[in-house]
Design an enzyme around this catalytic site. Sequence first.
Site, PDB file in Angstrom:
ATOM      1  N   LYS A   1       0.838  -1.203   0.000  1.00  0.00           N
ATOM      2  CA  LYS A   1       0.000   0.000   0.000  1.00  0.00           C
ATOM      3  C   LYS A   1       0.878   1.262   0.000  1.00  0.00           C
ATOM      4  CE  LYS A   1      -3.172  -2.422   3.090  1.00  0.00           C
ATOM      5  NZ  LYS A   1      -4.186  -2.263   4.148  1.00  0.00           N
TER       6      LYS A   1
ATOM      7  N   TYR B   1     -12.012  -2.862  -2.267  1.00  0.00           N
ATOM      8  CA  TYR B   1     -12.481  -3.052  -0.883  1.00  0.00           C
ATOM      9  C   TYR B   1     -14.006  -3.168  -0.773  1.00  0.00           C
ATOM     10  CZ  TYR B   1      -7.887  -2.324   1.338  1.00  0.00           C
ATOM     11  OH  TYR B   1      -6.582  -2.460   1.784  1.00  0.00           O
TER      12      TYR B   1
ATOM     13  N   ASN C   1      -0.940  -0.225   7.580  1.00  0.00           N
ATOM     14  CA  ASN C   1      -0.341  -1.538   7.859  1.00  0.00           C
ATOM     15  C   ASN C   1       0.375  -2.138   6.650  1.00  0.00           C
ATOM     16  OD1 ASN C   1      -2.573  -2.255   6.417  1.00  0.00           O
ATOM     17  ND2 ASN C   1      -3.489  -3.555   7.990  1.00  0.00           N
TER      18      ASN C   1
ATOM     19  N   HIS D   1      -1.422  -5.560   1.718  1.00  0.00           N
ATOM     20  CA  HIS D   1      -2.682  -6.291   1.606  1.00  0.00           C
ATOM     21  C   HIS D   1      -2.406  -7.672   1.039  1.00  0.00           C
ATOM     22  CE1 HIS D   1      -6.705  -7.451   0.326  1.00  0.00           C
ATOM     23  NE2 HIS D   1      -6.135  -7.823  -0.804  1.00  0.00           N
TER      24      HIS D   1
ATOM     25  N   GLU E   1      -9.471 -10.672  -6.911  1.00  0.00           N
ATOM     26  CA  GLU E   1      -8.524  -9.549  -6.830  1.00  0.00           C
ATOM     27  C   GLU E   1      -7.494  -9.616  -7.951  1.00  0.00           C
ATOM     28  OE1 GLU E   1      -9.120  -8.937  -2.008  1.00  0.00           O
ATOM     29  OE2 GLU E   1      -7.222  -9.743  -2.729  1.00  0.00           O
TER      30      GLU E   1
HETATM   31  P1  RTP Z   1      -6.050  -6.489   3.971  1.00  0.00           P
HETATM   32  O1  RTP Z   1      -7.380  -6.814   3.328  1.00  0.00           O
HETATM   33  O2  RTP Z   1      -5.553  -5.105   3.676  1.00  0.00           O
HETATM   34  O3  RTP Z   1      -5.010  -7.546   3.808  1.00  0.00           O
HETATM   35  O4  RTP Z   1      -6.321  -6.452   5.506  1.00  0.00           O
HETATM   36  P2  RTP Z   1      -7.055  -7.523   6.347  1.00  0.00           P
HETATM   37  O5  RTP Z   1      -7.744  -8.539   5.509  1.00  0.00           O
HETATM   38  O6  RTP Z   1      -6.024  -7.973   7.320  1.00  0.00           O
HETATM   39  O7  RTP Z   1      -8.130  -6.630   7.072  1.00  0.00           O
HETATM   40  P3  RTP Z   1      -9.612  -6.179   6.613  1.00  0.00           P
HETATM   41  O8  RTP Z   1     -10.484  -6.400   7.773  1.00  0.00           O
HETATM   42  O9  RTP Z   1      -9.992  -6.764   5.293  1.00  0.00           O
HETATM   43  O10 RTP Z   1      -9.405  -4.629   6.468  1.00  0.00           O
HETATM   44  C1  RTP Z   1      -8.828  -4.107   5.327  1.00  0.00           C
HETATM   45  C2  RTP Z   1      -7.941  -2.962   5.696  1.00  0.00           C
HETATM   46  O11 RTP Z   1      -8.723  -1.933   6.271  1.00  0.00           O
HETATM   47  C3  RTP Z   1      -7.944  -1.219   7.205  1.00  0.00           C
HETATM   48  N1  RTP Z   1      -8.630  -1.167   8.474  1.00  0.00           N
HETATM   49  N2  RTP Z   1      -8.778  -0.067   9.148  1.00  0.00           N
HETATM   50  N3  RTP Z   1     -10.393   0.116  12.357  1.00  0.00           N
HETATM   51  C4  RTP Z   1      -9.787   0.568  11.279  1.00  0.00           C
HETATM   52  O12 RTP Z   1      -9.505   1.726  11.139  1.00  0.00           O
HETATM   53  C5  RTP Z   1      -9.425  -0.387  10.258  1.00  0.00           C
HETATM   54  N4  RTP Z   1      -9.699  -1.678  10.270  1.00  0.00           N
HETATM   55  C6  RTP Z   1      -9.174  -2.183   9.113  1.00  0.00           C
HETATM   56  C7  RTP Z   1      -6.629  -1.922   7.349  1.00  0.00           C
HETATM   57  O13 RTP Z   1      -5.646  -1.215   6.599  1.00  0.00           O
HETATM   58  C8  RTP Z   1      -6.880  -3.274   6.739  1.00  0.00           C
HETATM   59  O14 RTP Z   1      -5.701  -3.821   6.194  1.00  0.00           O
END
Ligand code: RTP
Length: 155
Positions: free
Chosen positions: A16, A56, A119, A122, A133
Amino acid sequence: QEAHAAELERTFIAIKPDGVQRGLIAEVISRFERKGFKLVAIKIVVPSKDFAQKHYHDLKERPFFNGLCDFLSSGPVVAMVWEGEGVIRYGRKLIGATDPQKSEPGTIRGDLAVIVGRNIIHGSDGPETAKDEIALWFKPEELVKYTSNAEKWIY
Ligand code: RTP
């Protein structure tokens, strides 16, 4: 035993904008490469906000959706497809828990990130999302087929 008979599993990985700006492209690629996974597609792009929303779409009801899409489209993203046995699940392991405060040391987020909204990386969370994707980010002809000698020793 030959390692490359069947189609190997593929996942979509994106560095990212925070990871790109912080100079962590090589660091991230290196961790996947050293593990033994194979890079089959890569490009650097600035996604539009509309594209970020598509990527997303599963999160569109979440309160952070808008900020997240603004962030993803705020600068260059390194989009990649990695291939290898178990790459979807193990790629998530290399990446670490979503919230870097909870990611284990030794993972990309555990070692290199501090807050959930920044973070670094992705990774697809399952076979269906990986397929979707990859299709969203890449044209089929952007995926390269090649044999790597190392596959005789690592799968
Ligand atoms: P990714 O899709 O980016 O690999 O992340 P992930 O599956 O580990 O997490 P997901 O729940 O799908 O969330 C996607 C991205 O959203 C951001 N996020 N912000 N509380 C918050 O502000 C929050 N929660 C999630 C994170 O950047 C996450 O990677």
